[in-house]
Scaffold this motif. Structure first.
Motif, short mmCIF file in Angstrom:
data_model
loop_
_atom_site.label_atom_id
_atom_site.label_comp_id
_atom_site.label_asym_id
_atom_site.label_seq_id
_atom_site.Cartn_x
_atom_site.Cartn_y
_atom_site.Cartn_z
N PHE A 24 0.84 -1.20 0.00
CA PHE A 24 0.00 0.00 0.00
C PHE A 24 0.87 1.25 0.00
CE2 PHE A 24 -1.94 3.46 2.37
CZ PHE A 24 -3.13 3.65 1.70
N ALA A 25 1.89 1.26 0.86
CA ALA A 25 2.77 2.42 0.97
C ALA A 25 3.52 2.66 -0.34
CB ALA A 25 3.75 2.22 2.12
N ARG A 26 4.03 1.60 -0.96
CA ARG A 26 4.74 1.74 -2.24
C ARG A 26 3.81 2.30 -3.31
NH1 ARG A 26 7.05 -3.20 -0.91
NH2 ARG A 26 5.51 -4.29 -2.17
N GLU A 27 2.60 1.77 -3.40
CA GLU A 27 1.65 2.20 -4.43
C GLU A 27 1.30 3.69 -4.31
OE1 GLU A 27 -1.74 -0.36 -4.19
OE2 GLU A 27 -0.64 -2.08 -4.99
N HIS A 28 1.29 4.19 -3.07
CA HIS A 28 0.88 5.57 -2.85
C HIS A 28 2.05 6.52 -2.58
CE1 HIS A 28 -3.38 4.68 -2.98
NE2 HIS A 28 -3.11 3.57 -2.31
N VAL A 30 4.18 6.65 -0.05
CA VAL A 30 4.30 7.11 1.33
C VAL A 30 5.24 6.19 2.10
CG1 VAL A 30 2.04 8.23 1.40
CG2 VAL A 30 2.21 5.84 2.04
N ASP A 31 5.71 6.67 3.22
CA ASP A 31 6.64 5.92 4.05
C ASP A 31 5.92 4.76 4.75
OD1 ASP A 31 9.07 5.39 5.48
OD2 ASP A 31 8.22 6.45 7.21
N PRO A 32 6.42 3.53 4.60
CA PRO A 32 5.77 2.39 5.27
C PRO A 32 5.73 2.54 6.79
CG PRO A 32 7.31 1.62 3.61
CD PRO A 32 7.51 3.10 3.72
N ALA A 33 6.80 3.08 7.38
CA ALA A 33 6.83 3.24 8.84
C ALA A 33 5.72 4.19 9.30
CB ALA A 33 8.20 3.76 9.29
N THR A 34 5.51 5.26 8.56
CA THR A 34 4.44 6.20 8.90
C THR A 34 3.08 5.52 8.77
OG1 THR A 34 5.77 8.08 8.15
CG2 THR A 34 3.40 8.44 8.32
N THR A 35 2.93 4.69 7.76
CA THR A 35 1.68 3.96 7.56
C THR A 35 1.40 3.04 8.75
OG1 THR A 35 2.06 4.06 5.18
CG2 THR A 35 0.38 2.53 5.94
N TYR A 36 2.42 2.30 9.18
CA TYR A 36 2.26 1.44 10.35
C TYR A 36 1.91 2.26 11.59
CZ TYR A 36 4.08 -2.84 8.16
OH TYR A 36 4.24 -3.95 7.38
N GLN A 37 2.55 3.41 11.76
CA GLN A 37 2.30 4.25 12.94
C GLN A 37 0.88 4.80 12.94
OE1 GLN A 37 5.54 6.98 12.51
NE2 GLN A 37 6.96 5.68 13.65
N VAL A 38 0.37 5.18 11.78
CA VAL A 38 -1.02 5.66 11.70
C VAL A 38 -1.98 4.53 12.04
CG1 VAL A 38 -2.81 6.52 10.13
CG2 VAL A 38 -0.54 7.56 10.11
N VAL A 53 -1.44 9.70 4.73
CA VAL A 53 -1.69 8.27 4.94
C VAL A 53 -3.10 8.05 5.49
CG1 VAL A 53 -1.03 6.27 6.34
CG2 VAL A 53 0.73 7.63 5.21
N ALA A 54 -3.48 8.84 6.50
CA ALA A 54 -4.80 8.69 7.12
C ALA A 54 -5.92 8.92 6.10
CB ALA A 54 -4.94 9.64 8.30
N VAL A 55 -5.75 9.91 5.24
CA VAL A 55 -6.76 10.19 4.21
C VAL A 55 -6.82 9.04 3.21
CG1 VAL A 55 -7.41 11.74 2.32
CG2 VAL A 55 -6.65 12.70 4.51
N LEU A 56 -5.66 8.57 2.76
CA LEU A 56 -5.62 7.48 1.78
C LEU A 56 -6.23 6.19 2.33
CD1 LEU A 56 -2.05 8.03 0.29
CD2 LEU A 56 -4.23 8.33 -0.90
N LEU A 57 -6.06 5.96 3.63
CA LEU A 57 -6.63 4.76 4.26
C LEU A 57 -8.11 4.93 4.59
CD1 LEU A 57 -3.74 3.78 6.68
CD2 LEU A 57 -4.56 2.44 4.73
#
Length: 76
Positions: A24-28, A30-38, A53-57
């Motif tokens: 998901f992070a690669r496709e958008h 964004v940083d994977p670590a930030t995605t996990y943290q959100v 990230v929050a908006v995309l999710l």
């Protein structure tokens, strides 16, 4: 958007699509670590990349502004 997702719903949504957080992070872009943290609730998604990230999710209603261009970048 029909409703705002909780972190658990966002994780289930990714699983339903058969996507990992990394994918998901690669496709958008964004940083994977930030995605996990959100997703873990350690970042609330108020500003910057966590907001994106929050908006995309679907965890937050908001807009994603285009990246500002640096002084050495040509306008598109």
């Amino acid at each position: 958007m029909p409703g705002i997702r909780t972190a658990a719903q966002a994780k289930a949504w990714l699983e339903h699509q058969g996507k990992s957080v990394q994918q998901f992070a690669r496709e958008h872009g964004v940083d994977p670590a930030t995605t996990y943290q959100v997703l873990a609730g350690r970042k609330k998604g108020r500003r910057g990349e966590a907001h994106k990230v929050a908006v995309l999710l679907g965890m937050k209603d908001g807009i994603i502004l285009a990246e500002p261009e640096g002084p050495d970048q040509e306008p598109a």
